[in-house]
Design a protein around this motif. Structure first.
Motif, PDB file in Angstrom:
ATOM      1  N   LEU A  76       0.819  -1.212   0.000  1.00  0.00           N
ATOM      2  CA  LEU A  76       0.000   0.000   0.000  1.00  0.00           C
ATOM      3  C   LEU A  76       0.854   1.264   0.000  1.00  0.00           C
ATOM      4  O   LEU A  76       0.614   2.191  -0.784  1.00  0.00           O
ATOM      5  CB  LEU A  76      -0.940   0.005   1.209  1.00  0.00           C
ATOM      6  N   TYR A 114       2.670   1.659  -3.305  1.00  0.00           N
ATOM      7  CA  TYR A 114       1.757   2.139  -4.351  1.00  0.00           C
ATOM      8  C   TYR A 114       1.591   3.653  -4.250  1.00  0.00           C
ATOM      9  O   TYR A 114       1.642   4.363  -5.257  1.00  0.00           O
ATOM     10  CB  TYR A 114       0.402   1.448  -4.221  1.00  0.00           C
ATOM     11  N   LEU A 121       0.835   7.638  -6.684  1.00  0.00           N
ATOM     12  CA  LEU A 121       0.005   8.792  -6.318  1.00  0.00           C
ATOM     13  C   LEU A 121       0.846  10.059  -6.220  1.00  0.00           C
ATOM     14  O   LEU A 121       2.053   9.996  -5.982  1.00  0.00           O
ATOM     15  CB  LEU A 121      -0.694   8.552  -4.972  1.00  0.00           C
ATOM     16  N   GLY A 141     -10.549   1.762 -10.493  1.00  0.00           N
ATOM     17  CA  GLY A 141     -10.040   2.704  -9.491  1.00  0.00           C
ATOM     18  C   GLY A 141      -8.659   2.244  -9.023  1.00  0.00           C
ATOM     19  O   GLY A 141      -8.090   1.280  -9.539  1.00  0.00           O
ATOM     20  N   HIS A 142      -8.155   2.947  -8.020  1.00  0.00           N
ATOM     21  CA  HIS A 142      -6.822   2.613  -7.511  1.00  0.00           C
ATOM     22  C   HIS A 142      -6.743   1.188  -6.988  1.00  0.00           C
ATOM     23  O   HIS A 142      -5.789   0.452  -7.275  1.00  0.00           O
ATOM     24  CB  HIS A 142      -6.439   3.591  -6.389  1.00  0.00           C
ATOM     25  N   MET A 143      -7.749   0.812  -6.203  1.00  0.00           N
ATOM     26  CA  MET A 143      -7.687  -0.516  -5.579  1.00  0.00           C
ATOM     27  C   MET A 143      -7.764  -1.615  -6.635  1.00  0.00           C
ATOM     28  O   MET A 143      -7.021  -2.596  -6.571  1.00  0.00           O
ATOM     29  CB  MET A 143      -8.831  -0.656  -4.561  1.00  0.00           C
ATOM     30  N   ARG A 200     -11.886   4.575  -3.870  1.00  0.00           N
ATOM     31  CA  ARG A 200     -10.998   5.686  -4.226  1.00  0.00           C
ATOM     32  C   ARG A 200     -10.589   6.464  -2.979  1.00  0.00           C
ATOM     33  O   ARG A 200      -9.502   6.976  -2.873  1.00  0.00           O
ATOM     34  CB  ARG A 200     -11.691   6.639  -5.197  1.00  0.00           C
ATOM     35  N   LEU A 207     -10.732   5.099  -0.019  1.00  0.00           N
ATOM     36  CA  LEU A 207     -10.155   4.145   0.934  1.00  0.00           C
ATOM     37  C   LEU A 207      -8.649   3.948   0.718  1.00  0.00           C
ATOM     38  O   LEU A 207      -7.873   3.921   1.658  1.00  0.00           O
ATOM     39  CB  LEU A 207     -10.862   2.788   0.783  1.00  0.00           C
ATOM     40  N   ILE A 208      -8.241   3.857  -0.550  1.00  0.00           N
ATOM     41  CA  ILE A 208      -6.840   3.491  -0.775  1.00  0.00           C
ATOM     42  C   ILE A 208      -5.845   4.560  -0.349  1.00  0.00           C
ATOM     43  O   ILE A 208      -4.855   4.250   0.291  1.00  0.00           O
ATOM     44  CB  ILE A 208      -6.592   3.013  -2.222  1.00  0.00           C
ATOM     45  N   MET A 260      -5.617   4.180   3.355  1.00  0.00           N
ATOM     46  CA  MET A 260      -4.855   2.991   3.754  1.00  0.00           C
ATOM     47  C   MET A 260      -3.362   3.198   3.487  1.00  0.00           C
ATOM     48  O   MET A 260      -2.510   2.783   4.270  1.00  0.00           O
ATOM     49  CB  MET A 260      -5.342   1.751   3.001  1.00  0.00           C
TER      50      MET A 260
END
Lengths: 308, 497
Positions: free
Chosen positions: A121, A124, A129, A209-211, B3, B5-6, B9
């Motif tokens: 996480l 990433y 980001l 999305g990102h996840m 969106r 949440l990440i 986290m």
């Protein structure tokens, strides 16, 4: 919805370092590698052989006391004897060694799950980001790398005492410092930044999305690096001694490495063959795991840190 | 949802990383204990910090009311729990566990002792105790070498046992005190804390010389060497490097070097504990002797990784002499008995420069009591006192291999060793244990001062560089080591000392 799927790793653009192919390497290099390899193996071989020797053969300094060079028979009961000497867990009636193995497995599983999750996480975020002070934060994370373990060991141990967190002699104390790992973040981030930005753009067009992008594209691509991190975490945690020794007090909370040291630290003398039997049992899981995962390990190490 | 949440986290993960361990938790060395910079707070006499509970019985009108230690009352109605940290293993661990069980069941004071075994070395135990002190949770009793107890004392973390020893109600009679070997009691005192007793002797052993008597006979000698000159001559006469046979097996444990300094008539630390003195003529002679032994291939170093390698080499008749602790006796007996060709062996007092004035390095961790409540401190003392009762200490000596610390217990321990089946074929070795008690009169303590552990490392480095590797000048290296050692001594001295 058509989602972007991970291409094979080979298709991800990486630049191989220029050099000669392996089949044209000077035989002398092979010879040196073989000598170094054998030299590295000797202590391990000695440990395994000693673990099945009779004490008499140990004190007679015989390297191979069995046929055809000797008349001894391998003493596999050394393992049972060593386990017996370590003692019995009063709670379960099981040999204490098995309790230590279970404790170690539990601690290792928690540490691997947590450190891999947090590393992926955070990596990433640092790789993909954009947010204020990203580079400063990344340098701060890396800075934790530079702090000597000895410097923070005692303060951290003090934090576990009743005046602070009151976690002394509990599972949280055993795992807390290892739940996240700067090295892991760095390793995975280095892998992530090699992945072309085009994949992210394609995934975004497909509505991911990102996840979704992380779980369906990035993680599969980074599997070698993630497995490498998991393997390293396994080795580090399985072998961790100092921290566990500092924050636990009862024998049934101990792990195999602490148990092994306790077994070795006798005053006056030792039965070396029993000590080596315990050592073999302690290192065996690490060796077996590495044997089956070395391909990923090598892949993970060699493919991170290369600029795409 | 995801969106939002990440990033959340990811930030959490980064925060955890910032608080977590830096990368690989590689095995670390024992952390250096923090250096005391302030003068230690004087320890208060036990029993004066809190109002003592009212005695359960009215004192006899003719007697003066009890004060200090005597005023503390322990009773079964209000049990006192204490925690004991140790690092014993094998027979010693079993004995301690059995004794604690018996003591908890039978003591009249309602004391409940909990024991925790610390897996690891004395250095690990020392680190753990320092961490526990800083966390405010030290044990009530722990094994500690004299220099470690002195370090704990700097900040008043261990207590002076003198008021308990002299207590009319809970202490020892003069007859009982006289039954302890005086040297053992003295060795727990540190000149930096005059009059204080910082630990109670339970375990003592001596640096001795293990000798292969049959090999000695082959060399045409009947008796083990008594002088350092004879020792050196025999070590070199026995050596045959081509066949990996040497006169001396040397482990670079600095207690062995200290034993050599004592044997040469020197000291490690001055009598007033104000300076290190191992660079004296005796120190130079000791290091020079070692240097010659290695230069002439009369000695072989046993690496620390080859734990107890000196025993296996001794049993395999690869070394004639071993300098080691007397506690190794049962282990040497087992090793020689199991060897291909068992032989006659024993241990003797380490050879001396002047056999008429011998000095022997006698050492051993004592049990120190940590500052807590008057009741717990008293309970700890009563446990120590019970453990060292003659009957118990005799059994303890047999179980652990240490010397019995009381004169009346020594004959029982000696008899137990002599009648032990293990020594049936090694009468000279069994006799050696009896002679061990003769050495107590010539005992010397290395350095009971705080900071001695890093000084041992300095000394070890000097021996390794100068004697084993042959680098540098003997005197210059010792002078430099003493200079550094004195700086450590000053840094760790109690304020105003």
């Amino acid at each position: 919805m058509a989602t972007a799927t991970a291409p094979p790793l080979a298709q991800v653009e990486t630049r191989r370092a220029p050099g000669r192919s392996l089949d044209r390497v000077n035989p002398l290099v092979y010879l040196i590698l073989i000598v170094v390899g054998v030299a590295s193996l000797i202590p391990f071989v000695w440990m395994v052989l000693t673990s099945v020797k009779d004490y008499g053969d140990v004190v007679s300094l015989k390297f191979w006391p069995w046929p055809p060079f000797g008349n001894s028979t391998p003493r596999f009961d050394n393992f049972a004897e060593a386990i017996r000497l370590i003692g019995v867990d009063q709670d379960t009636g099981l040999p204490m060694f098995f309790r230590h193995v279970l404790n170690t497995a539990l601690v290792t599983a928690i540490v691997i799950a947590s450190s891999v999750t947090t590393s992926v996480l955070a990596a990433y975020a640092f790789a993909q980001l954009d947010f204020p002070a990203k580079n400063v934060l990344f340098i701060l994370v890396l800075a934790t790398f530079m702090i000597p373990e000895e410097l923070i060991l005692v303060p951290r141990a003090v934090m576990m005492n009743k005046n602070y967190l009151n976690w002394y002699n509990t599972l949280p104390a055993m795992v807390a410092p290892f739940l996240a790992n700067a090295f892991g973040i760095f390793l995975i981030r280095q892998f992530f930044i090699q992945i072309p930005r085009d994949l992210y753009d394609a995934a975004r067009i497909d509505g991911a999305g990102h996840m979704r992008y992380l779980t369906t594209v990035m993680i599969p691509l980074a599997r070698p690096a993630i497995l490498t991190l998991a393997l390293l975490e396994f080795i580090w945690t399985w072998n961790e001694f100092r921290w566990i020794q500092l924050v636990t007090s009862s024998s049934n909370m101990r792990t195999v490495s602490v148990g092994l040291v306790g077994f070795l630290q006798t005053d006056g003398g030792a039965q070396t063959q029993l000590a080596m039997a315990v050592a073999v049992m302690v290192v065996l899981p690490v060796v077996v795991l590495y044997f089956f995962t070395q391909r990923y390990f090598t892949e993970g190490i060699t493919t991170t840190g290369l600029k795409g | 949802m995801t969106r939002k949440l990440i990033p959340l986290m990811a930030v959490m993960a980064m925060l955890m990383a910032a608080c977590a361990a830096p990368a690989a938790p590689a095995p670390t060395q024992a952390p250096a204990a923090p250096v005391a910079t302030e003068a230690p707070a004087p320890t208060q006499a036990p029993g004066t910090t809190e109002a003592a509970p009212a005695p359960t019985e009215a004192p006899a009108p003719t007697e003066a009311p009890a004060s200090g230690v005597d005023a503390i009352v322990l009773s079964k109605d209000n049990p006192t729990e204490i925690l004991f940290w140790h690092r014993y293993s094998g027979g010693a661990q079993q004995f301690v566990e059995q004794f604690v069980e018996k003591f908890n069941a039978e003591n009249e004071f309602g004391i409940k002792v909990t024991i925790e075994k610390i897996d690891g070395s004395y250095a690990d135990l020392y680190s753990k105790i320092n961490a526990a002190i800083q966390g405010g949770t030290p044990p009530n009793i722990a094994q500690a070498y004299q220099n470690q107890a002195s370090f704990y004392r700097l900040d008043g973390n261990v207590i002076d046992l003198a008021p308990f020893i002299t207590s009319k109600k809970y202490g020892l009679t003069q007859e009982e005190i006289d039954d302890y070997f005086a040297f053992f009691l003295e060795s727990d005192k540190n000149p930096q804390f005059p009059g204080e007793v910082l630990g109670w002797p339970t375990s003592r052993s001596a640096a001795v010389l293990y000798v292969n008597l049959d090999w000695l006979k082959e060399l045409g000698v009947e008796e083990p060497p008594k002088t350092l000159a004879e020792f050196e001559e025999l070590a070199c006469k026995a050596s045959d490097p081509a066949n990996e046979r040497y006169g001396l097996a040397w482990q670079n444990d600095i207690s062995n070097f200290a034993a050599l300094v004592f044997a040469n008539g020197g000291r490690v630390l001055s009598e007033d504990a104000k300076s290190y003195t191992f660079n004296s003529e005796a120190g130079v002679e000791s290091l020079s002797l070692l240097k010659r032994l290695f230069e002439n291939k009369c000695a072989v170093e046993i690496a620390s990784a080859e734990r107890f390698g000196e025993q296996t080499r001794f049993a395999a008749q690869k070394v004639l002499f071993v300098m080691a602790s007397s506690t190794g006796l049962p282990f040497y007996a087992d090793a020689v008995a199991k060897s291909e060709k068992p032989f006659r062996w024993t241990y003797v007092m380490f050879p001396q420069k002047d056999p008429a004035k011998p000095v022997v390095d006698i050492y051993g961790a004592s049990w120190s009591v940590f500052k807590s409540t008057p009741e717990k401190e008293l309970a700890s003392w009563l446990f120590l006192k019970a453990f060292t009762e003659p009957e118990n200490i005799a059994q303890w000596a047999v179980a652990s291999g240490y010397m019995a610390v009381r004169k009346s217990a020594a004959p029982k321990a000696i008899e137990a060793v002599k009648s032990n089946e293990r020594y049936k074929n090694f009468p000279e070795a069994a006799e050696a244990y009896a002679r061990l008690y003769d050495m107590v009169a010539f005992g010397a303590v290395e350095a009971p001062v705080a900071g001695y552990d890093p000084v041992r490392k300095l000394m070890s480095d000097v021996v390794s560089a100068v004697a084993i590797k042959g680098e540098g000048d003997v005197k210059a290296a010792l002078d430099k080591a003493v200079e550094d050692a004195n700086a450590i001594l000053k840094e760790n001295a109690p304020g105003g000392y």
